[in-house]
Design a protein around this motif. Structure first.
Motif, mmCIF file in Angstrom:
data_model
loop_
_atom_site.group_PDB
_atom_site.id
_atom_site.type_symbol
_atom_site.label_atom_id
_atom_site.label_comp_id
_atom_site.label_asym_id
_atom_site.label_seq_id
_atom_site.Cartn_x
_atom_site.Cartn_y
_atom_site.Cartn_z
ATOM 1 N N ILE A 37 0.797 -1.228 0.032
ATOM 2 C CA ILE A 37 0.023 0.022 -0.087
ATOM 3 C C ILE A 37 0.914 1.255 -0.009
ATOM 4 O O ILE A 37 0.441 2.236 -0.723
ATOM 5 C CB ILE A 37 -0.969 -0.010 1.251
ATOM 6 N N GLY A 38 2.062 1.419 0.829
ATOM 7 C CA GLY A 38 2.802 2.328 0.789
ATOM 8 C C GLY A 38 4.330 1.747 0.741
ATOM 9 O O GLY A 38 4.568 0.487 0.585
ATOM 10 N N GLN A 39 5.284 2.793 1.251
ATOM 11 C CA GLN A 39 6.391 2.382 1.321
ATOM 12 C C GLN A 39 6.783 0.974 2.656
ATOM 13 O O GLN A 39 7.600 0.175 2.061
ATOM 14 C CB GLN A 39 7.288 3.321 1.940
ATOM 15 N N HIS A 40 5.985 0.937 3.442
ATOM 16 C CA HIS A 40 5.997 -0.103 4.377
ATOM 17 C C HIS A 40 4.880 -0.776 4.746
ATOM 18 O O HIS A 40 4.628 -1.813 5.404
ATOM 19 C CB HIS A 40 6.689 0.509 5.890
ATOM 20 N N LEU A 41 3.509 -0.195 4.262
ATOM 21 C CA LEU A 41 2.279 -0.932 4.582
ATOM 22 C C LEU A 41 2.050 -2.045 3.414
ATOM 23 O O LEU A 41 2.498 -1.772 2.427
ATOM 24 C CB LEU A 41 1.386 0.085 4.586
ATOM 25 N N TRP A 42 1.482 -3.133 3.811
ATOM 26 C CA TRP A 42 1.044 -4.453 2.902
ATOM 27 C C TRP A 42 -0.253 -4.904 3.334
ATOM 28 O O TRP A 42 -0.546 -4.782 4.615
ATOM 29 C CB TRP A 42 2.199 -5.158 2.626
ATOM 30 N N THR A 43 -0.771 -5.577 2.425
ATOM 31 C CA THR A 43 -2.118 -6.365 2.908
ATOM 32 C C THR A 43 -2.052 -7.593 2.011
ATOM 33 O O THR A 43 -1.450 -7.400 0.902
ATOM 34 C CB THR A 43 -3.335 -5.428 2.548
ATOM 35 N N ALA A 44 -2.665 -8.614 2.429
ATOM 36 C CA ALA A 44 -2.703 -9.813 1.809
ATOM 37 C C ALA A 44 -4.106 -10.514 2.069
ATOM 38 O O ALA A 44 -4.644 -10.364 3.160
ATOM 39 C CB ALA A 44 -1.556 -10.794 2.259
ATOM 40 N N THR A 45 -4.943 -11.115 1.051
ATOM 41 C CA THR A 45 -6.062 -11.852 1.495
ATOM 42 C C THR A 45 -5.646 -13.327 0.893
ATOM 43 O O THR A 45 -5.332 -13.765 -0.099
ATOM 44 C CB THR A 45 -7.173 -11.293 0.432
ATOM 45 N N LEU A 46 -6.079 -14.290 1.789
ATOM 46 C CA LEU A 46 -5.965 -15.875 1.736
ATOM 47 C C LEU A 46 -7.108 -16.258 1.632
ATOM 48 O O LEU A 46 -7.861 -16.373 2.662
ATOM 49 C CB LEU A 46 -5.072 -16.285 2.712
ATOM 50 N N PRO A 47 -7.484 -17.118 0.608
ATOM 51 C CA PRO A 47 -8.965 -17.870 0.330
ATOM 52 C C PRO A 47 -8.837 -18.908 1.272
ATOM 53 O O PRO A 47 -7.982 -19.363 1.856
ATOM 54 C CB PRO A 47 -8.936 -18.111 -0.927
ATOM 55 N N ILE A 48 -10.211 -19.212 2.063
ATOM 56 C CA ILE A 48 -10.261 -20.216 2.902
ATOM 57 C C ILE A 48 -11.545 -20.914 2.254
ATOM 58 O O ILE A 48 -12.557 -20.645 2.231
ATOM 59 C CB ILE A 48 -10.943 -19.921 4.229
ATOM 60 N N PRO A 49 -11.082 -22.261 1.680
ATOM 61 C CA PRO A 49 -12.137 -23.096 1.141
ATOM 62 C C PRO A 49 -13.179 -23.757 2.055
ATOM 63 O O PRO A 49 -13.030 -23.623 3.184
ATOM 64 C CB PRO A 49 -11.364 -24.258 0.288
ATOM 65 N N ALA A 50 -14.459 -24.135 1.420
ATOM 66 C CA ALA A 50 -15.319 -24.829 2.126
ATOM 67 C C ALA A 50 -14.971 -26.073 2.935
ATOM 68 O O ALA A 50 -15.472 -26.173 4.166
ATOM 69 C CB ALA A 50 -16.657 -25.166 1.194
ATOM 70 N N GLU A 51 -13.812 -26.728 2.436
ATOM 71 C CA GLU A 51 -13.296 -27.927 3.004
ATOM 72 C C GLU A 51 -12.419 -27.543 4.104
ATOM 73 O O GLU A 51 -11.893 -28.842 4.441
ATOM 74 C CB GLU A 51 -12.956 -28.907 1.850
ATOM 75 N N VAL A 52 -12.175 -26.393 4.633
ATOM 76 C CA VAL A 52 -11.209 -26.375 5.553
ATOM 77 C C VAL A 52 -11.372 -27.145 6.835
ATOM 78 O O VAL A 52 -12.444 -27.285 7.220
ATOM 79 C CB VAL A 52 -11.295 -24.691 5.735
ATOM 80 N N PRO A 53 -10.480 -27.667 6.965
ATOM 81 C CA PRO A 53 -10.517 -28.547 8.471
ATOM 82 C C PRO A 53 -10.803 -27.596 9.661
ATOM 83 O O PRO A 53 -10.177 -26.326 9.675
ATOM 84 C CB PRO A 53 -9.249 -29.407 8.557
#
Length: 257
Positions: free
Chosen positions: A173-189
């Motif tokens: 997002i900037g010099q030091h900021l960041w973001t991440a999105t991880l999918p979680i499937p329906a079959e997740v334990p």
């Protein structure tokens, strides 16, 4: 030595071997609890973070690289290989893995470009770097593992959506900021998950931080699971009563006069 203990030892060795760093990585997941209901079809977990450094640390010209991992609780999994014997497919060799039930990693760039294989393995970043202790028939545990079995195991987990890599999806997002999105499937334990973030720069591992996220069943499903686990005698009686009632109702509804 367990897989997690070995990974911790490798990570500690990598951090000690690197020059002293003044950077740290700080992050927060969007949720601490993921609830699975009867209509659960999957969701996502978003992680927001920043790279912090003290006043005496000079910024790096090459910038920072970040890996974000969502790691499920360890499970013991048996992988079998089928061979054809007299025209019939039968199970032959097998390997037992002590491996995470779920593993997803998002990175700022292709994983192989972030650091050397040795550094990636120390940080357990990427499927190729995962340490999967393998128990062969006879009870002997090996860390290197059989390549064909390991590759087949990873392919099966990827096909099920339980192992995945998302290179280049950590967004700065900037010099030091960041973001991440991880999918979680329906079959997740279900279980207690670790959210791990690892910070790299110039091919070196600088820092790591870990948080936890709980994946649980909720609603009617959780009540039934709790009843079966903690009051098995009552669960058994109810199951028998429901079976008898269902049989009686079926007899009444379809009775021939």
């Amino acid at each position: 030595m367990s897989r997690r203990a070995l990974a911790a030892a490798l990570l500690a060795a990598a951090l000690l071997a690197a020059p002293a760093r003044a950077e740290t990585v700080v992050f927060e997941p969007s949720a601490k609890r993921v609830e699975i209901t009867s209509n659960f079809s999957g969701t996502t977990l978003t992680v927001y973070g920043t790279v912090e450094r003290d006043a005496g640390t000079v910024g790096r010209g090459g910038g920072y690289e970040v890996a974000v991992m969502l790691v499920g609780p360890d499970r013991e999994v048996v992988t079998r290989r089928k061979d054809r014997v007299a025209g019939i497919w039968v199970n032959r060799d097998s390997r037992t893995y002590h491996a995470p039930s779920f593993y997803a990693v998002a990175t700022t760039r292709p994983i192989a470009e972030m650091a050397s294989p040795t550094v990636l393995k120390a940080a357990q970043v990427g499927l190729a770097a995962l340490i999967l202790p393998e128990t062969v028939p006879g009870g002997v545990e090996v860390l290197a593992g059989t390549v064909s079995f390991r590759d087949a195991y990873l392919r099966l987990r990827e096909r099920e959506g339980l192992y995945a890599e998302y290179p280049g999806t950590v967004r700065k997002i900037g010099q030091h900021l960041w973001t991440a999105t991880l999918p979680i499937p329906a079959e997740v334990p279900v279980g207690r998950y670790r959210v791990r973030t690892v910070l790299f720069a110039d091919g070196s591992l600088l820092a790591e931080q870990t948080s936890e996220v709980e994946v649980v069943k909720s609603g009617f499903e959780q009540e039934v699971a709790d009843l079966a686990a903690h009051r098995s005698w009552l669960y058994g009686l109810l199951a028998v009563a429901i079976s008898l009632l269902t049989g009686w109702l079926g007899g009444v509804l379809f009775r021939r006069d």
